[in-house]
Design a protein around this motif. Structure first.
Motif, PDB file in Angstrom:
ATOM      1  N   GLY A  77      64.113  66.666  48.006  1.00 26.57           N
ATOM      2  CA  GLY A  77      63.413  67.082  49.213  1.00 26.57           C
ATOM      3  C   GLY A  77      61.937  66.711  49.104  1.00 26.57           C
ATOM      4  O   GLY A  77      61.505  66.113  48.112  1.00 26.57           O
ATOM      5  N   TYR A  78      61.173  67.059  50.124  1.00 25.57           N
ATOM      6  CA  TYR A  78      59.734  66.775  50.095  1.00 25.57           C
ATOM      7  C   TYR A  78      59.016  67.964  49.473  1.00 25.57           C
ATOM      8  O   TYR A  78      58.822  68.989  50.114  1.00 25.57           O
ATOM      9  CB  TYR A  78      59.224  66.511  51.510  1.00 25.57           C
ATOM     10  N   ARG A  79      58.640  67.814  48.220  1.00 26.95           N
ATOM     11  CA  ARG A  79      58.043  68.917  47.468  1.00 26.95           C
ATOM     12  C   ARG A  79      56.529  68.894  47.631  1.00 26.95           C
ATOM     13  O   ARG A  79      55.815  68.333  46.826  1.00 26.95           O
ATOM     14  CB  ARG A  79      58.435  68.807  45.995  1.00 26.95           C
ATOM     15  N   GLY A  80      56.061  69.497  48.690  1.00 31.98           N
ATOM     16  CA  GLY A  80      54.624  69.648  48.851  1.00 31.98           C
ATOM     17  C   GLY A  80      54.061  69.077  50.135  1.00 31.98           C
ATOM     18  O   GLY A  80      54.258  67.901  50.453  1.00 31.98           O
ATOM     19  N   LEU A  81      53.386  69.938  50.912  1.00 28.25           N
ATOM     20  CA  LEU A  81      52.622  69.547  52.089  1.00 28.25           C
ATOM     21  C   LEU A  81      51.277  70.273  52.014  1.00 28.25           C
ATOM     22  O   LEU A  81      51.222  71.430  51.627  1.00 28.25           O
ATOM     23  CB  LEU A  81      53.349  69.935  53.386  1.00 28.25           C
ATOM     24  N   ALA A  82      50.202  69.596  52.361  1.00 26.81           N
ATOM     25  CA  ALA A  82      48.866  70.185  52.295  1.00 26.81           C
ATOM     26  C   ALA A  82      48.295  70.329  53.698  1.00 26.81           C
ATOM     27  O   ALA A  82      48.250  69.359  54.457  1.00 26.81           O
ATOM     28  CB  ALA A  82      47.935  69.320  51.439  1.00 26.81           C
ATOM     29  N   SER A  83      47.857  71.549  54.043  1.00 29.55           N
ATOM     30  CA  SER A  83      47.352  71.804  55.389  1.00 29.55           C
ATOM     31  C   SER A  83      46.096  70.988  55.692  1.00 29.55           C
ATOM     32  O   SER A  83      45.877  70.572  56.842  1.00 29.55           O
ATOM     33  CB  SER A  83      47.060  73.294  55.564  1.00 29.55           C
ATOM     34  N   HIS A  84      45.254  70.742  54.668  1.00 30.25           N
ATOM     35  CA  HIS A  84      44.055  69.941  54.904  1.00 30.25           C
ATOM     36  C   HIS A  84      44.417  68.513  55.300  1.00 30.25           C
ATOM     37  O   HIS A  84      43.805  67.925  56.195  1.00 30.25           O
ATOM     38  CB  HIS A  84      43.167  69.926  53.655  1.00 30.25           C
ATOM     39  N   GLY A  85      45.415  67.956  54.642  1.00 27.61           N
ATOM     40  CA  GLY A  85      45.883  66.629  55.020  1.00 27.61           C
ATOM     41  C   GLY A  85      46.478  66.619  56.414  1.00 27.61           C
ATOM     42  O   GLY A  85      46.280  65.671  57.177  1.00 27.61           O
ATOM     43  N   GLY A  86      47.202  67.700  56.753  1.00 30.13           N
ATOM     44  CA  GLY A  86      47.751  67.810  58.099  1.00 30.13           C
ATOM     45  C   GLY A  86      46.656  67.856  59.153  1.00 30.13           C
ATOM     46  O   GLY A  86      46.780  67.258  60.225  1.00 30.13           O
ATOM     47  N   ALA A  87      45.575  68.573  58.850  1.00 29.64           N
ATOM     48  CA  ALA A  87      44.445  68.652  59.787  1.00 29.64           C
ATOM     49  C   ALA A  87      43.821  67.281  59.986  1.00 29.64           C
ATOM     50  O   ALA A  87      43.457  66.907  61.116  1.00 29.64           O
ATOM     51  CB  ALA A  87      43.412  69.647  59.278  1.00 29.64           C
ATOM     52  N   ILE A  88      43.693  66.508  58.908  1.00 27.27           N
ATOM     53  CA  ILE A  88      43.139  65.157  59.022  1.00 27.27           C
ATOM     54  C   ILE A  88      44.053  64.283  59.871  1.00 27.27           C
ATOM     55  O   ILE A  88      43.598  63.520  60.737  1.00 27.27           O
ATOM     56  CB  ILE A  88      42.935  64.545  57.629  1.00 27.27           C
ATOM     57  N   GLY A  89      45.371  64.401  59.652  1.00 25.96           N
ATOM     58  CA  GLY A  89      46.325  63.639  60.452  1.00 25.96           C
ATOM     59  C   GLY A  89      46.252  64.008  61.928  1.00 25.96           C
ATOM     60  O   GLY A  89      46.324  63.135  62.805  1.00 25.96           O
ATOM     61  N   LEU A  90      46.088  65.288  62.218  1.00 27.00           N
ATOM     62  CA  LEU A  90      45.959  65.746  63.602  1.00 27.00           C
ATOM     63  C   LEU A  90      44.701  65.165  64.253  1.00 27.00           C
ATOM     64  O   LEU A  90      44.726  64.716  65.406  1.00 27.00           O
ATOM     65  CB  LEU A  90      45.936  67.270  63.637  1.00 27.00           C
ATOM     66  N   ILE A  91      43.593  65.173  63.517  1.00 29.39           N
ATOM     67  CA  ILE A  91      42.339  64.623  64.052  1.00 29.39           C
ATOM     68  C   ILE A  91      42.494  63.134  64.354  1.00 29.39           C
ATOM     69  O   ILE A  91      42.051  62.648  65.410  1.00 29.39           O
ATOM     70  CB  ILE A  91      41.190  64.863  63.053  1.00 29.39           C
ATOM     71  N   ILE A  92      43.141  62.399  63.458  1.00 30.18           N
ATOM     72  CA  ILE A  92      43.366  60.971  63.688  1.00 30.18           C
ATOM     73  C   ILE A  92      44.222  60.762  64.932  1.00 30.18           C
ATOM     74  O   ILE A  92      43.939  59.874  65.758  1.00 30.18           O
ATOM     75  CB  ILE A  92      44.026  60.328  62.455  1.00 30.18           C
ATOM     76  N   ALA A  93      45.264  61.593  65.105  1.00 29.63           N
ATOM     77  CA  ALA A  93      46.138  61.469  66.273  1.00 29.63           C
ATOM     78  C   ALA A  93      45.362  61.661  67.567  1.00 29.63           C
ATOM     79  O   ALA A  93      45.543  60.925  68.537  1.00 29.63           O
ATOM     80  CB  ALA A  93      47.284  62.482  66.174  1.00 29.63           C
ATOM     81  N   VAL A  94      44.491  62.668  67.599  1.00 31.65           N
ATOM     82  CA  VAL A  94      43.714  62.936  68.811  1.00 31.65           C
ATOM     83  C   VAL A  94      42.716  61.808  69.077  1.00 31.65           C
ATOM     84  O   VAL A  94      42.514  61.402  70.234  1.00 31.65           O
ATOM     85  CB  VAL A  94      42.991  64.289  68.689  1.00 31.65           C
ATOM     86  N   LEU A  95      42.080  61.270  68.039  1.00 35.99           N
ATOM     87  CA  LEU A  95      41.134  60.176  68.228  1.00 35.99           C
ATOM     88  C   LEU A  95      41.843  58.924  68.750  1.00 35.99           C
ATOM     89  O   LEU A  95      41.299  58.194  69.595  1.00 35.99           O
ATOM     90  CB  LEU A  95      40.412  59.872  66.919  1.00 35.99           C
ATOM     91  N   LEU A  96      43.065  58.667  68.272  1.00 31.46           N
ATOM     92  CA  LEU A  96      43.844  57.542  68.790  1.00 31.46           C
ATOM     93  C   LEU A  96      44.210  57.773  70.254  1.00 31.46           C
ATOM     94  O   LEU A  96      44.186  56.840  71.073  1.00 31.46           O
ATOM     95  CB  LEU A  96      45.109  57.348  67.946  1.00 31.46           C
ATOM     96  N   PHE A  97      44.540  59.009  70.591  1.00 28.93           N
ATOM     97  CA  PHE A  97      44.854  59.360  71.977  1.00 28.93           C
ATOM     98  C   PHE A  97      43.635  59.157  72.870  1.00 28.93           C
ATOM     99  O   PHE A  97      43.731  58.651  73.984  1.00 28.93           O
ATOM    100  CB  PHE A  97      45.320  60.817  72.029  1.00 28.93           C
TER     101      PHE A  97
END
Length: 275
Positions: A77-97
């Motif tokens: 399985g996927y052992r590990g997700l980091a909320s800070h990385g998720g926040a960075i990914g969200l910011i990138i998604a919005v900037l692309l939008f």
């Protein structure tokens, strides 16, 4: 999986005003992009921030839920997700939008900020049920024993965060309901960054280290990663404070020169009304 895009879509149906209709439109158009980049960012954040030595040695395990051990594949399985990385990914998604549509990114961030604390609440409740991100040992009467880990009473740090994020959500939602039409772009986004990551910084002192290299450090990785988000939120709010001061001074100068207002009326205009 419940994600921020699902939550924002839910809230877009609660109130039939132009702001929530706009929110629903954004959710439908950018929701999948946000979901994908949030998860990718969270995964990359964990692998590169917390276990870079391992995942740089086995890079395929970043994307594949398998490990290569003793010449055979083993499902992990996927052992590990980091909320800070998720926040960075969200910011990138919005900037692309923003780049694609021209809709101001701070406006989009503000609407996402309404739902983000509630999303964080669900994430931490999931961590609690999975015995993840456990707290330090304690003798407090509300201590939890995470039997999957050990038999030691510990701080339920996940529950502390879930309660805090739910409180932040209620606060931001109340502000939006009362003053949403008059708030400047970026106000809610800056507020949520400051609230969530400042709390995250201090709650880390009650958590067990997630990786070995954090032992003995003055600040752990979660705290170091929280500082840039706090600073960004602070810069946004300083901009609003400076803008409000300049606006008030200009109004004061104009009113004094015209002598067309009483002292009481002047105070009413210069001092914002309470929420």
């Amino acid at each position: 999986m419940i994600n921020i895009a699902d939550i924002t879509h839910f809230f877009s149906s609660l109130k039939n005003d132009c702001c929530f209709i706009f929110l629903g439109s954004i959710t439908n158009r950018v929701g999948n992009q946000i979901s994908v980049l949030f998860v990718v960012g969270a995964r990359l954040g964990h692998c590169l921030f917390y276990q870079p030595d391992y995942y740089l040695k086995y890079p395929l395990e970043i994307l594949l839920p398998f490990s290569w051990e003793s010449g055979t594949f083993r499902f992990t399985g996927y052992r590990g997700l980091a909320s800070h990385g998720g926040a960075i990914g969200l910011i990138i998604a919005v900037l692309l939008f923003y780049r694609k549509t021209g809709i101001h990114f701070l406006r989009v961030f503000d609407y996402i900020a309404i739902a983000a604390p509630l999303g964080g609440t669900f994430i931490r409740l999931g961590n609690l049920m999975n015995s993840e991100i456990i707290g330090n040992p304690t003798n407090l009467p509300w201590a939890f024993i995470f039997t999957r880990v050990d038999r030691i009473p510990r701080h339920p740090a996940q529950l502390y965060e879930a309660i805090a994020y739910l409180t932040f959500f209620l606060l931001v939602f109340m502000i939006y309901n009362k003053r949403g039409k008059t708030l400047k772009r970026g106000f809610l986004f800056g507020l949520v960054l400051i609230l969530i990551f400042t709390f995250r910084f201090f709650i880390e002192f009650l958590k067990k280290e997630q990786v070995d290299f954090e032992k003995g450090l003055m600040l752990n990785m979660g705290q170091w990663l929280s500082i840039p988000f706090i600073l960004v939120g602070g810069v946004i709010w300083c901009f609003f404070i400076k803008t409000q001061i300049v606006k008030n001074l200009a109004l004061l100068d104009k009113l004094i020169n015209k002598r067309a207002i009483t002292g009481e009326e002047l105070l009413e205009r210069l001092i914002p009304r309470p929420l």
